[in-house]
Scaffold this active site. Structure first.
Site, mmCIF file in Angstrom:
data_model
loop_
_atom_site.group_PDB
_atom_site.id
_atom_site.type_symbol
_atom_site.label_atom_id
_atom_site.label_comp_id
_atom_site.label_asym_id
_atom_site.label_seq_id
_atom_site.Cartn_x
_atom_site.Cartn_y
_atom_site.Cartn_z
ATOM 1 N N HIS A 28 -7.750 5.890 8.281
ATOM 2 C CA HIS A 28 -6.725 6.169 9.295
ATOM 3 C C HIS A 28 -6.222 7.614 9.262
ATOM 4 O O HIS A 28 -5.042 7.898 9.166
ATOM 5 C CB HIS A 28 -5.600 5.118 9.312
ATOM 6 C CG HIS A 28 -4.789 4.919 8.048
ATOM 7 N ND1 HIS A 28 -4.261 5.942 7.317
ATOM 8 C CD2 HIS A 28 -4.374 3.787 7.435
ATOM 9 C CE1 HIS A 28 -3.560 5.457 6.301
ATOM 10 N NE2 HIS A 28 -3.631 4.155 6.353
ATOM 11 N N HIS A 82 0.173 -7.031 -0.744
ATOM 12 C CA HIS A 82 0.333 -6.006 0.309
ATOM 13 C C HIS A 82 -0.431 -6.470 1.535
ATOM 14 O O HIS A 82 -1.598 -6.848 1.436
ATOM 15 C CB HIS A 82 -0.201 -4.670 -0.226
ATOM 16 C CG HIS A 82 -0.077 -3.519 0.711
ATOM 17 N ND1 HIS A 82 0.861 -3.454 1.712
ATOM 18 C CD2 HIS A 82 -0.790 -2.366 0.804
ATOM 19 C CE1 HIS A 82 0.724 -2.322 2.375
ATOM 20 N NE2 HIS A 82 -0.284 -1.649 1.843
ATOM 21 N N GLU A 84 -1.321 -4.738 4.311
ATOM 22 C CA GLU A 84 -2.143 -3.813 5.111
ATOM 23 C C GLU A 84 -3.582 -4.330 5.119
ATOM 24 O O GLU A 84 -4.054 -4.923 4.148
ATOM 25 C CB GLU A 84 -2.062 -2.386 4.551
ATOM 26 C CG GLU A 84 -2.648 -1.380 5.537
ATOM 27 C CD GLU A 84 -2.261 0.073 5.266
ATOM 28 O OE1 GLU A 84 -1.618 0.370 4.248
ATOM 29 O OE2 GLU A 84 -2.628 0.931 6.110
ATOM 30 N N ASP A 86 -6.560 -3.346 4.815
ATOM 31 C CA ASP A 86 -7.613 -3.075 3.825
ATOM 32 C C ASP A 86 -7.540 -4.075 2.669
ATOM 33 O O ASP A 86 -8.495 -4.201 1.896
ATOM 34 C CB ASP A 86 -7.571 -1.622 3.320
ATOM 35 C CG ASP A 86 -6.186 -1.147 2.940
ATOM 36 O OD1 ASP A 86 -5.185 -1.695 3.443
ATOM 37 O OD2 ASP A 86 -6.093 -0.197 2.129
ATOM 38 N N HIS A 148 4.087 1.149 -0.381
ATOM 39 C CA HIS A 148 4.500 2.056 0.655
ATOM 40 C C HIS A 148 4.781 1.345 1.991
ATOM 41 O O HIS A 148 5.015 2.036 3.003
ATOM 42 C CB HIS A 148 3.434 3.143 0.843
ATOM 43 C CG HIS A 148 2.164 2.632 1.499
ATOM 44 N ND1 HIS A 148 1.698 3.175 2.690
ATOM 45 C CD2 HIS A 148 1.291 1.655 1.198
ATOM 46 C CE1 HIS A 148 0.591 2.561 3.073
ATOM 47 N NE2 HIS A 148 0.314 1.636 2.188
ATOM 48 N N ASP A 167 -1.169 -0.651 -3.816
ATOM 49 C CA ASP A 167 -1.603 0.732 -3.557
ATOM 50 C C ASP A 167 -1.116 1.742 -4.601
ATOM 51 O O ASP A 167 -1.746 2.790 -4.797
ATOM 52 C CB ASP A 167 -1.101 1.193 -2.180
ATOM 53 C CG ASP A 167 -1.937 0.642 -1.039
ATOM 54 O OD1 ASP A 167 -3.075 0.206 -1.268
ATOM 55 O OD2 ASP A 167 -1.441 0.647 0.102
ATOM 56 N N TYR A 195 -4.301 11.065 -2.778
ATOM 57 C CA TYR A 195 -3.771 9.763 -2.370
ATOM 58 C C TYR A 195 -2.243 9.804 -2.310
ATOM 59 O O TYR A 195 -1.623 9.336 -1.358
ATOM 60 C CB TYR A 195 -4.239 8.679 -3.362
ATOM 61 C CG TYR A 195 -3.974 7.283 -2.866
ATOM 62 C CD1 TYR A 195 -4.877 6.651 -2.029
ATOM 63 C CD2 TYR A 195 -2.810 6.617 -3.198
ATOM 64 C CE1 TYR A 195 -4.619 5.383 -1.543
ATOM 65 C CE2 TYR A 195 -2.540 5.354 -2.723
ATOM 66 C CZ TYR A 195 -3.466 4.735 -1.895
ATOM 67 O OH TYR A 195 -3.208 3.483 -1.407
ATOM 68 N N HIS A 228 -6.855 0.275 -5.077
ATOM 69 C CA HIS A 228 -7.926 1.234 -4.751
ATOM 70 C C HIS A 228 -8.298 2.023 -5.999
ATOM 71 O O HIS A 228 -7.417 2.422 -6.769
ATOM 72 C CB HIS A 228 -7.462 2.262 -3.709
ATOM 73 C CG HIS A 228 -7.116 1.694 -2.377
ATOM 74 N ND1 HIS A 228 -8.067 1.220 -1.503
ATOM 75 C CD2 HIS A 228 -5.926 1.550 -1.752
ATOM 76 C CE1 HIS A 228 -7.460 0.802 -0.395
ATOM 77 N NE2 HIS A 228 -6.168 0.979 -0.522
HETATM 78 FE FE1 FEO Z 1 -1.440 0.259 2.156
HETATM 79 FE FE2 FEO Z 1 -4.458 0.131 0.648
HETATM 80 O O1 FEO Z 1 -3.189 -0.311 1.923
#
Ligand code: FEO
Length: 403
Positions: A28, A82, A84, A86, A148, A167, A195, A228
């Protein structure tokens, strides 16, 4: 495909069952030149628990890794740290496939998952500080709202002293190695900073509070498992110390000069500003937006004390690439910067004023006067640009020296 993807055992009860995305280059708007991973974790106790899932196209990889340990239908509980996509993108299909008895998320996560997937599955809210015994294992949840996203939370597995940190403490880095201590430190520093600058930076105040809160809770942590990049099992102080440093955003004596140019005039000005910075003893990164991605510029800014932005005027506006960068940077809210604007123009010359206005909105403390020149800078203008660089360098050294 069975047998082609394997889980990796991390601790007595926990396996990594995520996916490696070697090819992604744009997350993104963040340039991910080293790819990324979507980490998910399988907990094998009396009950089987899955912590987070993966981006939708990687669901098969997740389930194959789970299958190397147990049949996925044995997963009894699912925890979403989380929402999001991903990490939740394959959640609806995983739920459909394995039919877990319960799915847990933070109160905000319950709402976010409902708004994402409209799937009608009941998600059980777990509160900040709540403990939960699942089979023979004890979980503890720490809400990390706005680290976040509003829904973000950590899950701590007491028996393995393992913190699933979603994250936080992660990085976009595809690798065959799963542990941070197997990866060169220079790569960890580079990708960890990138990051933080591109994802975590606006929430630095939350980072400080979260580090304090985890300290106060006295959680005994031997492994940090983010969503990640590599997993931290040694020298955890390295990544928590970096987060502490980045969150403080102390100014340094480095400056970032970012610009774009139409016919080379604003570039000449940028180079003259850079010469002044170097002559004044400041570190400098000169970043032309024709070749530098916005996410690399913001990474340089994480360790800088000054931001100088150059733009030519085009059609009564700043150059589109400069507008793109400033829009991105303003949203990421870097703090404690000084800076200025410069650029060339033909007849109307609005760009430098527009840039200065945005720098002001970003609370960048102005140093010297913004410099604009009609068409092509002559010797005297370039000397003024050099003088601006010298002045910024002097101010930085004063600020760092007095800090
Ligand atoms: Fe905030 Fe890795 O997604």
């Amino acid at each position: 495909m069975k047998g082609s993807f394997e889980a990796l055992k991390l601790s007595d009860h926990v396996y990594w069952v995520g996916a490696v995305d070697w090819g992604i280059r744009d997350f993104h708007g963040y340039s991910t030149f080293r790819g990324t991973t979507y980490n998910a974790y399988l907990i094998m106790g009396d009950d089987t628990i899955l912590v987070d899932t993966v981006k939708a196209p990687f669901m098969d990889e997740l389930l194959l890794r789970v299958s190397s340990v147990t049949d996925p239908v044995n997963i009894r509980y699912l925890i979403s740290n989380h929402s999001e996509m991903d990490h939740s993108g394959s959640l609806p299909r995983v739920i459909e496939r394995i039919k877990p008895e319960k799915v847990f998320a933070s109160p905000m996560g319950v709402k976010a998952l409902a708004d994402h997937f409209h799937m009608g599955t009941e998600i059980v809210a777990v509160k900040d500080g709540e403990g939960l015994t699942l089979g023979n294992l004890n979980m503890f949840f720490v809400e990390t709202r706005m680290l976040h996203w509003p829904d973000s939370m950590f899950t701590y597995l007491a028996e393995d002293r393992l913190l699933f940190s979603q994250d936080a403490f992660g990085m976009h880095l595809a690798s065959g190695e799963r542990y941070a201590d197997e990866i060169p430190e220079s790569v960890l520093l580079e990708e960890g900073a990138k990051y933080y600058a591109n994802i975590i930076l606006p929430y630095s105040a939350v980072v400080k509070k979260t580090l304090e809160k985890v300290g106060r809770l006295g959680l005994d942590i031997s492994i940090i498992a983010p969503d990640h990049g590599p997993i931290w099992r040694k020298d955890l102080d390295m990544i928590t110390g970096l987060y502490s440093r980045w969150a403080a955003q102390e100014p340094t004596d480095r400056a970032v000069v970012v610009f774009d140019t139409m016919w080379g005039s604003t570039e000449s000005m940028a180079r003259a500003v850079g010469e002044g910075l170097v002559a004044g003893g400041a570190g400098v990164s000169i970043m032309p937006l024709k070749s530098a991605n916005r996410s690399d510029v913001i990474t340089e800014l994480l360790d800088a004390g000054a931001l100088l932005v150059g733009s030519p005027t085009i059609n009564n506006n700043m150059f589109p690439t400069v507008a793109d960068f400033l829009c991105y940077a303003r949203g990421l809210k870097p703090q404690n910067l000084i800076g200025s604007a410069f650029g060339s123009y033909g007849w109307s010359g609005e760009a430098v004023g527009h840039v200065a206005d945005i720098l002001s909105e970003m609370k960048v403390d102005p140093v010297g006067e913004a410099i604009k020149v009609r068409y092509v800078p002559e010797f005297e203008t370039l000397q003024r640009c050099r003088a601006l660089g010298l002045k910024v360098a002097g101010t930085l050294k004063g600020a760092v020296g007095s800090g």
